[in-house]
Design a protein around this motif. Structure first.
Motif, PDB file in Angstrom:
ATOM      1  N   ASN A   1       0.845  -1.190   0.000  1.00  0.00           N
ATOM      2  CA  ASN A   1       0.000   0.000   0.000  1.00  0.00           C
ATOM      3  C   ASN A   1       0.881   1.241   0.000  1.00  0.00           C
ATOM      4  O   ASN A   1       2.002   1.218   0.522  1.00  0.00           O
ATOM      5  N   TYR A   2       0.362   2.310  -0.576  1.00  0.00           N
ATOM      6  CA  TYR A   2       1.089   3.578  -0.636  1.00  0.00           C
ATOM      7  C   TYR A   2       0.353   4.603   0.212  1.00  0.00           C
ATOM      8  O   TYR A   2      -0.878   4.679   0.195  1.00  0.00           O
ATOM      9  N   TYR A   3       1.137   5.400   0.948  1.00  0.00           N
ATOM     10  CA  TYR A   3       0.585   6.421   1.836  1.00  0.00           C
ATOM     11  C   TYR A   3       1.215   7.761   1.502  1.00  0.00           C
ATOM     12  O   TYR A   3       2.434   7.885   1.471  1.00  0.00           O
ATOM     13  N   CYS A   4       0.357   8.753   1.258  1.00  0.00           N
ATOM     14  CA  CYS A   4       0.822  10.065   0.808  1.00  0.00           C
ATOM     15  C   CYS A   4       0.562  11.128   1.875  1.00  0.00           C
ATOM     16  O   CYS A   4      -0.536  11.189   2.444  1.00  0.00           O
ATOM     17  N   PRO A   5       1.551  11.987   2.137  1.00  0.00           N
ATOM     18  CA  PRO A   5       1.391  13.012   3.162  1.00  0.00           C
ATOM     19  C   PRO A   5       0.437  14.145   2.768  1.00  0.00           C
ATOM     20  O   PRO A   5       0.012  14.909   3.630  1.00  0.00           O
ATOM     21  N   ILE A   6       0.090  14.258   1.488  1.00  0.00           N
ATOM     22  CA  ILE A   6      -0.797  15.352   1.070  1.00  0.00           C
ATOM     23  C   ILE A   6      -2.117  14.869   0.481  1.00  0.00           C
ATOM     24  O   ILE A   6      -2.886  15.660  -0.061  1.00  0.00           O
ATOM     25  N   LYS A   7      -2.399  13.581   0.569  1.00  0.00           N
ATOM     26  CA  LYS A   7      -3.597  13.007  -0.056  1.00  0.00           C
ATOM     27  C   LYS A   7      -4.858  13.778   0.317  1.00  0.00           C
ATOM     28  O   LYS A   7      -5.582  14.242  -0.548  1.00  0.00           O
ATOM     29  N   ASN A   8      -5.151  13.910   1.594  1.00  0.00           N
ATOM     30  CA  ASN A   8      -6.385  14.593   2.005  1.00  0.00           C
ATOM     31  C   ASN A   8      -6.275  16.113   1.911  1.00  0.00           C
ATOM     32  O   ASN A   8      -7.271  16.788   1.689  1.00  0.00           O
TER      33      ASN A   8
END
Length: 162
Positions: free
Chosen positions: A135-142
């Motif tokens: 899985n990938y997690y992005c610091p600016i997604k939301n």
């Protein structure tokens, strides 16, 4: 549209992106990012113009047979394309930038299911996309979920979900 047919279209488009398009796209992006902090701008452009040509090469080297064949909603492809066309300014180099971005982003979203930024991209605050257990997690997604971004189409989850 079937994924293999869409991939075939993207592969054709990948051959239409010339070295001159890459140069024009870089000039366009540099101008479009004029008011961002220099360190962030420099790193982003370096990552962008390393990552996107690598993905173009990947598209060119893949065959249709390597692509899983499944249905992609035409409406979703159109939504992505409309969003991409609405982003950024309308200055010189825009056509080259759009040609590059539409080919690569559509491939990453619909065919390859990877993040839309290189994993090396540093976002404000120095944070990066993290890959953990597939899985990938992005610091600016939301933070970037709005009508001017393409984050909603990205496979990444928000970093806070980690």
């Amino acid at each position: 549209m079937k994924s293999r047919k869409f991939f075939s279209k993207l592969k054709e488009e990948s051959y239409d992106v010339s070295i001159f398009d890459l140069m024009n796209a870089k000039v366009y992006l540099e101008k479009d990012m004029t008011y961002l902090p220099q360190d962030y701008k420099k790193g982003y452009i370096e990552d962008f113009f390393t990552f996107f040509p690598e993905v173009l090469k990947e598209i060119k080297n893949k065959t249709e047979e390597e692509i899983e064949d499944f249905e992609i909603e035409d409406e979703e492809i159109n939504r992505v394309d409309l969003r991409l066309c609405s982003m950024g300014s309308k200055q010189t180099g825009r056509g080259s930038y759009e040609k590059l971005v539409k080919t690569v982003i559509n491939y990453l979203i619909f065919i390859n299911e990877r993040p839309l930024h290189a994993l090396t991209t540093r976002f404000p605050g120095g944070k990066q996309i993290i890959e953990k257990n597939g899985n990938y997690y992005c610091p600016i997604k939301n933070a970037q979920s709005n009508e001017l971004s393409i984050c909603e189409f990205c496979i990444c989850k928000d970093l806070n979900e980690l």
